[in-house]
Enzyme design. Structure first.
Site, mmCIF file in Angstrom:
data_model
loop_
_atom_site.group_PDB
_atom_site.id
_atom_site.type_symbol
_atom_site.label_atom_id
_atom_site.label_comp_id
_atom_site.label_asym_id
_atom_site.label_seq_id
_atom_site.Cartn_x
_atom_site.Cartn_y
_atom_site.Cartn_z
ATOM 1 N N ALA A 141 2.298 -14.634 10.345
ATOM 2 C CA ALA A 141 2.206 -14.616 8.827
ATOM 3 C C ALA A 141 2.013 -16.189 8.351
ATOM 4 O O ALA A 141 3.143 -16.557 7.803
ATOM 5 C CB ALA A 141 3.231 -13.991 8.183
ATOM 6 N N THR B 256 0.506 -17.884 6.048
ATOM 7 C CA THR B 256 0.577 -18.516 4.821
ATOM 8 C C THR B 256 2.109 -18.232 4.493
ATOM 9 O O THR B 256 2.621 -19.000 3.354
ATOM 10 C CB THR B 256 -0.411 -17.884 3.899
ATOM 11 N N ASP B 257 2.758 -17.225 4.730
ATOM 12 C CA ASP B 257 4.229 -16.969 4.383
ATOM 13 C C ASP B 257 4.900 -18.046 5.083
ATOM 14 O O ASP B 257 5.930 -18.668 4.381
ATOM 15 C CB ASP B 257 4.507 -15.617 4.762
ATOM 16 N N THR B 258 4.791 -18.443 6.232
ATOM 17 C CA THR B 258 5.502 -19.517 6.848
ATOM 18 C C THR B 258 5.202 -20.864 6.059
ATOM 19 O O THR B 258 6.180 -21.766 5.741
ATOM 20 C CB THR B 258 5.229 -19.455 8.318
ATOM 21 N N GLY C 261 6.735 -21.040 2.846
ATOM 22 C CA GLY C 261 8.363 -21.196 3.059
ATOM 23 C C GLY C 261 8.588 -22.569 3.292
ATOM 24 O O GLY C 261 9.656 -23.105 2.487
#
Length: 233
Positions: free
Chosen positions: A157, A159-161, A164
């Site tokens: 994931a 783009t999540d990481t 963040g």
């Protein structure tokens, strides 16, 4: 090094908890605020590998924002916090009265970090965002995979990481600035923004040279580009 900080974590899913995890790993007192409606939402429950991975080193409290007594507890936490993290849609956080403008009046020193799917304003601001959509929408899938096989998502994931980690940098910058100004700041990023930012030299190929990057397979195109050579598929 961050043991002097208290962080209130209102986030769900993956991008927001990734920010909180950075602070928790570096010693901050991170308090994850859970709601009865969203308890145990991740696959595998609280004892599952993903929950333990995302929420390690945090403390937890369950509060229902619809109850006055729970809201009073939450506002007490805000008054004594250095950082608050959230990834609610703009309309939701204003409805719950946990938006930056409201909480800044309570604690002017608060650094407020927001992660959204598509940004805090604009035509897609109210759309919920998930990693796979952001990967496609932002262009990451167009350069991933073997040439000619069609768009492929990155195997994590990303783009999540990425969101963040970008948000973590922004919050840390705001904390440094607060040492000078004494005031907090609203930090904003999104899955889409992080995905586009991580395109890096591939985005620059188009923006500067009008060269549309193809799917790259297993090669590293930047090596050829640095020597003025465009790789041949």
């Amino acid at each position: 090094p961050l043991s002097h900080l208290r962080v209130i974590d209102l986030t769900r899913a993956r991008a927001g908890p990734t920010v909180a995890r950075q602070f928790a790993d570096w010693g901050a007192d991170v308090i994850m605020v859970e709601s009865p409606q969203l308890a145990n939402e991740l696959t595998g429950g609280r004892d599952g590998s993903d929950f333990q991975n995302l929420h390690r080193n945090k403390r937890s409290i369950m509060l229902d924002f619809k109850r006055d007594d729970c809201r009073a507890v939450f506002l007490d936490l805000v008054r004594n916090a250095d950082v608050l993290l959230e990834n609610f849609r703009p309309d939701v956080k204003h409805r719950l009265k946990i938006d930056y403008e409201t909480l800044h009046q309570i604690n002017p020193k608060l650094v407020y970090g927001s992660i959204s799917g598509f940004g805090e304003d604009g035509p897609n601001a109210l759309r919920p965002g998930v990693d796979q959509i952001a990967q496609g929408y932002g262009g990451l899938m167009s350069v991933t995979g073997l040439p000619g096989q069609g768009p492929v998502r990155v195997g994590i994931a990303i783009t999540d990481t990425g969101a963040g980690l970008y948000a973590t940098i922004g919050v840390l910058m705001a904390l440094v600035e607060r040492q000078i100004t004494g005031k907090g700041r609203w930090i904003r990023t999104s899955l889409l923004q992080s995905g586009i930012a991580m395109l890096d030299f591939q985005a620059a190929r188009w923006l500067v040279d009008q060269d549309l990057p193809p799917q790259e397979g297993n090669q590293q195109p930047a090596v050829g580009l640095a020597n003025g050579v465009i790789p041949v598929q």
